[in-house]
Scaffold this active site. Structure first.
Site, PDB file in Angstrom:
ATOM      1  N   HIS A 199      42.546 133.771  46.245  1.00  0.00           N
ATOM      2  CA  HIS A 199      41.831 133.972  47.514  1.00  0.00           C
ATOM      3  C   HIS A 199      40.394 133.427  47.456  1.00  0.00           C
ATOM      4  O   HIS A 199      39.772 133.222  48.488  1.00  0.00           O
ATOM      5  CB  HIS A 199      41.893 135.431  47.974  1.00  0.00           C
ATOM      6  CG  HIS A 199      40.899 136.339  47.326  1.00  0.00           C
ATOM      7  ND1 HIS A 199      41.102 136.913  46.098  1.00  0.00           N
ATOM      8  CD2 HIS A 199      39.675 136.780  47.727  1.00  0.00           C
ATOM      9  CE1 HIS A 199      40.068 137.660  45.782  1.00  0.00           C
ATOM     10  NE2 HIS A 199      39.173 137.609  46.753  1.00  0.00           N
ATOM     11  N   LYS A 203      37.492 130.980  50.432  1.00  0.00           N
ATOM     12  CA  LYS A 203      36.104 131.256  50.827  1.00  0.00           C
ATOM     13  C   LYS A 203      35.409 129.944  51.160  1.00  0.00           C
ATOM     14  O   LYS A 203      35.456 128.993  50.386  1.00  0.00           O
ATOM     15  CB  LYS A 203      35.348 131.950  49.688  1.00  0.00           C
ATOM     16  CG  LYS A 203      35.896 133.334  49.351  1.00  0.00           C
ATOM     17  CD  LYS A 203      35.069 133.983  48.254  1.00  0.00           C
ATOM     18  CE  LYS A 203      35.740 135.225  47.696  1.00  0.00           C
ATOM     19  NZ  LYS A 203      35.691 136.408  48.540  1.00  0.00           N
ATOM     20  N   HIS A 261      39.811 133.561  39.441  1.00  0.00           N
ATOM     21  CA  HIS A 261      38.626 133.333  40.281  1.00  0.00           C
ATOM     22  C   HIS A 261      37.489 132.623  39.524  1.00  0.00           C
ATOM     23  O   HIS A 261      36.909 131.661  40.007  1.00  0.00           O
ATOM     24  CB  HIS A 261      38.097 134.651  40.845  1.00  0.00           C
ATOM     25  CG  HIS A 261      39.162 135.477  41.519  1.00  0.00           C
ATOM     26  ND1 HIS A 261      40.201 134.913  42.207  1.00  0.00           N
ATOM     27  CD2 HIS A 261      39.338 136.816  41.615  1.00  0.00           C
ATOM     28  CE1 HIS A 261      40.979 135.882  42.691  1.00  0.00           C
ATOM     29  NE2 HIS A 261      40.475 137.047  42.344  1.00  0.00           N
TER      30      HIS A 261
HETATM   31  C1  BG6 Z   1      40.755 140.515  43.281  1.00  0.00           C
HETATM   32  C2  BG6 Z   1      40.693 141.490  42.131  1.00  0.00           C
HETATM   33  O1  BG6 Z   1      41.555 139.415  42.941  1.00  0.00           O
HETATM   34  O2  BG6 Z   1      39.440 140.070  43.588  1.00  0.00           O
HETATM   35  C3  BG6 Z   1      39.797 142.663  42.478  1.00  0.00           C
HETATM   36  O3  BG6 Z   1      42.014 141.953  41.845  1.00  0.00           O
HETATM   37  C4  BG6 Z   1      38.435 142.172  42.901  1.00  0.00           C
HETATM   38  O4  BG6 Z   1      39.676 143.552  41.374  1.00  0.00           O
HETATM   39  C5  BG6 Z   1      38.558 141.110  43.989  1.00  0.00           C
HETATM   40  O5  BG6 Z   1      37.696 143.284  43.389  1.00  0.00           O
HETATM   41  C6  BG6 Z   1      37.216 140.468  44.286  1.00  0.00           C
HETATM   42  O6  BG6 Z   1      37.333 139.678  45.413  1.00  0.00           O
HETATM   43  P1  BG6 Z   1      36.092 139.424  46.375  1.00  0.00           P
HETATM   44  O7  BG6 Z   1      36.620 138.491  47.411  1.00  0.00           O
HETATM   45  O8  BG6 Z   1      35.693 140.771  46.908  1.00  0.00           O
HETATM   46  O9  BG6 Z   1      35.018 138.827  45.523  1.00  0.00           O
END
Ligand code: BG6
Length: 512
Positions: A199, A203, A261
């Site tokens: 995800h 962004k 990420h």
């Molecule tokens: C998710 C994790 O993939 O990403 C979570 O499983 C984390 O633990 C989240 O809080 C963070 O995403 P963002 O978009 O809030 O930075």
């Protein structure tokens, strides 16, 4: 990309075309992901005119329900979770496109019923029999559902239609399980049909890293070991594990955030310019960057990786119990809620430039950023003046929450003497662009519907990420846990991380 993705459209002024006609089949249609993210994202796409007139949704779940019942639940969910209110006509139109198939995911008859339903939709609407299967299910069901889809003949694209599968992390638990999952999925779907979501790539600010680097002439010539001292990538969260304790205790910060990420951010920062702005070229360059990360030996893990776990404390004034006291967490758990590491991207461009990565929960602030610290200018010219040192130039790409970029450089303090101060030029997205309300999934879903895989990960990409972190997981498994550093919730993380860069004379950027 042959069209502008939704987010890019505003900036370029080019209107993207509506997505291909298709049916979106959501497995796990009664779950939170569907209600909180998928439906609101679909609503935003509908409101922006980006869904085809022939778009249909089929929810699949265990609950005994009817088309009408499902529509009622989806309407309520949208009214609760839409990002910016709902227009009744758009809402009615979207809800009218929903239908429901009940069934257990491990029962072959579910897939026969789904097949009949999809056949009927293809005959009566203009979806051209295109289907997007979204597995909004626990990860343990990815392989079984994909296999059933294959066995029912639903994965096969016949007569010019397309069939695609979307899944979102976790993709396995370590390298071996990730490879096994990929192998399973590839029995029923080809690599080209599988869209693996990270995800972070949805962004806008993450997508902007490539634009900043490659649409500007001034950064790329200095984006290398000759000019850059080091890179710091930070994903700090204020949230604690809250009610995810049981799941998180088997995951930990490393698996949860790093091979996915953080490595996406690293890849976008470190990659070579792709030959073309299209999926194959971009994904190939990103993969090369991950593959260039120098494998960590046991000795390097002991000195270059720090794991931490939060103790009780206060985050934003609110008391947070220790991780070990959270529901579902094993007493005496060694699961890390924080991890930091020094990595070497061992290629011509980056040799000798450390990449420092850190991520943690229950920290002092929510902040995701990439900080690029440049080498100092020579002091020579200012040696006999009241100037002790020249601060290194710094470029900070702020991913969230305060989206933007800042360039820190030295300037003369007004006055008769030459005195120098570090100043900051600050760009804020909100000053330039009106961001449409978004869940972050709009571009990803839209790209799936138009068949643009640039923002998705292939099996090789997933496996390359796990390959780097696997030795760390193994070293931790073999350790007695004495290396786990406790840190106070609401702080900057374990003190020990300072050791990762102390000998270089550098410091971590403050979290808050
Ligand atoms: C998710 C994790 O993939 O990403 C979570 O499983 C984390 O633990 C989240 O809080 C963070 O995403 P963002 O978009 O809030 O930075």
């Amino acid at each position: 990309m042959d069209v502008a993705a939704p987010g890019l459209a505003k900036a370029t002024g080019r209107a993207p075309r509506p997505a291909d006609p298709c049916t979106l089949v959501i497995f796990g249609a009664a779950g939170d992901l569907t209600k909180r993210l998928l439906l609101p994202a679909l609503y935003n796409l509908a409101a922006a005119g980006l869904l085809s007139d022939a778009f249909t949704i089929v929810g699949v779940a265990r609950a005994d329900d009817s088309d009408n019942g499902f529509r009622g639940r989806m309407r309520a969910a949208l009214q609760e979770f839409a990002t910016d209110g709902v227009r009744p006509t758009t809402l009615d139109d979207l809800i009218g496109r929903c239908c429901y198939v009940r069934g257990d995911f491990d029962d072959p008859s579910t897939y026969q019923r789904l097949k009949d339903r999809l056949g009927e939709i293809a005959r009566t609407s203009r979806t051209r029999d295109n289907c997007l299967f979204y597995l909004a299910t626990p990860p343990g069901l990815f392989a079984p559902v994909a296999r059933h889809l294959g066995e029912a003949g639903l994965a096969e694209a016949r007569g010019g239609c397309w069939r695609r599968l979307i899944i979102e992390k976790p993709f396995g638990f370590d390298l071996a399980s990730a490879c096994a999952l990929n192998k399973e999925l590839l029995r029923s779907f080809s690599e080209k049909q599988i869209y693996r979501i990270d995800h972070y790539l949805g962004k806008e600010t993450v997508q902007n890293i490539m634009v900043l680097r490659f649409a500007n002439g001034m950064f790329e010539p200095i984006w290398n070991r000759h000019h850059i001292d080091h890179v710091q990538i930070t994903v700090a969260e204020t949230v604690s594990v809250e009610n995810r304790g049981k799941l998180y205790d088997h995951t930990g910060a490393l698996r949860d955030m790093v091979p996915n990420h953080l490595f996406q951010l690293l890849a976008l920062t470190a990659m070579e310019p792709p030959g073309r702005f299209e999926a194959a070229a971009v994904r190939a360059e990103k993969l090369k960057a991950i593959e260039a990360i120098h494998p960590l030996t046991k000795e390097a893990i002991a000195t270059d990786v720090v794991r931490g776990q939060y103790r009780a404390g206060h985050v934003n004034g609110k008391a947070v119990p220790a991780y070990r006291d959270a529901d579902g967490v094993a007493p005496g758990s060694l699961t890390e809620t924080y991890v930091a590491m020094r990595l070497v991207v061992d290629n011509w461009r980056w040799a000798g430039v450390p990449f420092y990565l850190r991520t943690g929960k229950a920290l002092a602030a929510r902040k995701t950023e990439i900080a690029i610290r440049f080498r100092s200018a020579p002091l020579a010219l200012f040696r006999d003046m009241p100037v002790d040192n020249l601060a290194q130039n710094l470029l900070v790409l702020r991913i969230q929450p305060d989206e933007g970029a800042a360039l820190h450089f030295n300037a003369k303090i007004p006055g008769p003497e030459i005195r120098i101060e570090n100043v900051r030029m600050n760009f804020k997205y909100e000053d330039y662009f009106d961001a449409a309300p978004s869940t972050g999934y709009e571009t990803l879903i839209y790209d799936c519907m138009i068949g643009d895989p640039m923002l998705f990960q292939r099996a090789v990409d997933i496996e390359a990420g796990w390959r780097v972190v696997d030795p760390i997981l193994q070293a931790w498994r073999e350790s007695d846990g004495r290396d786990l550093c406790l840190y106070e919730a609401g702080g900057d993380g374990p003190k020990a991380v300072e050791g990762l860069l102390a000998h270089t004379g550098q410091q971590w950027r403050p979290i808050a």
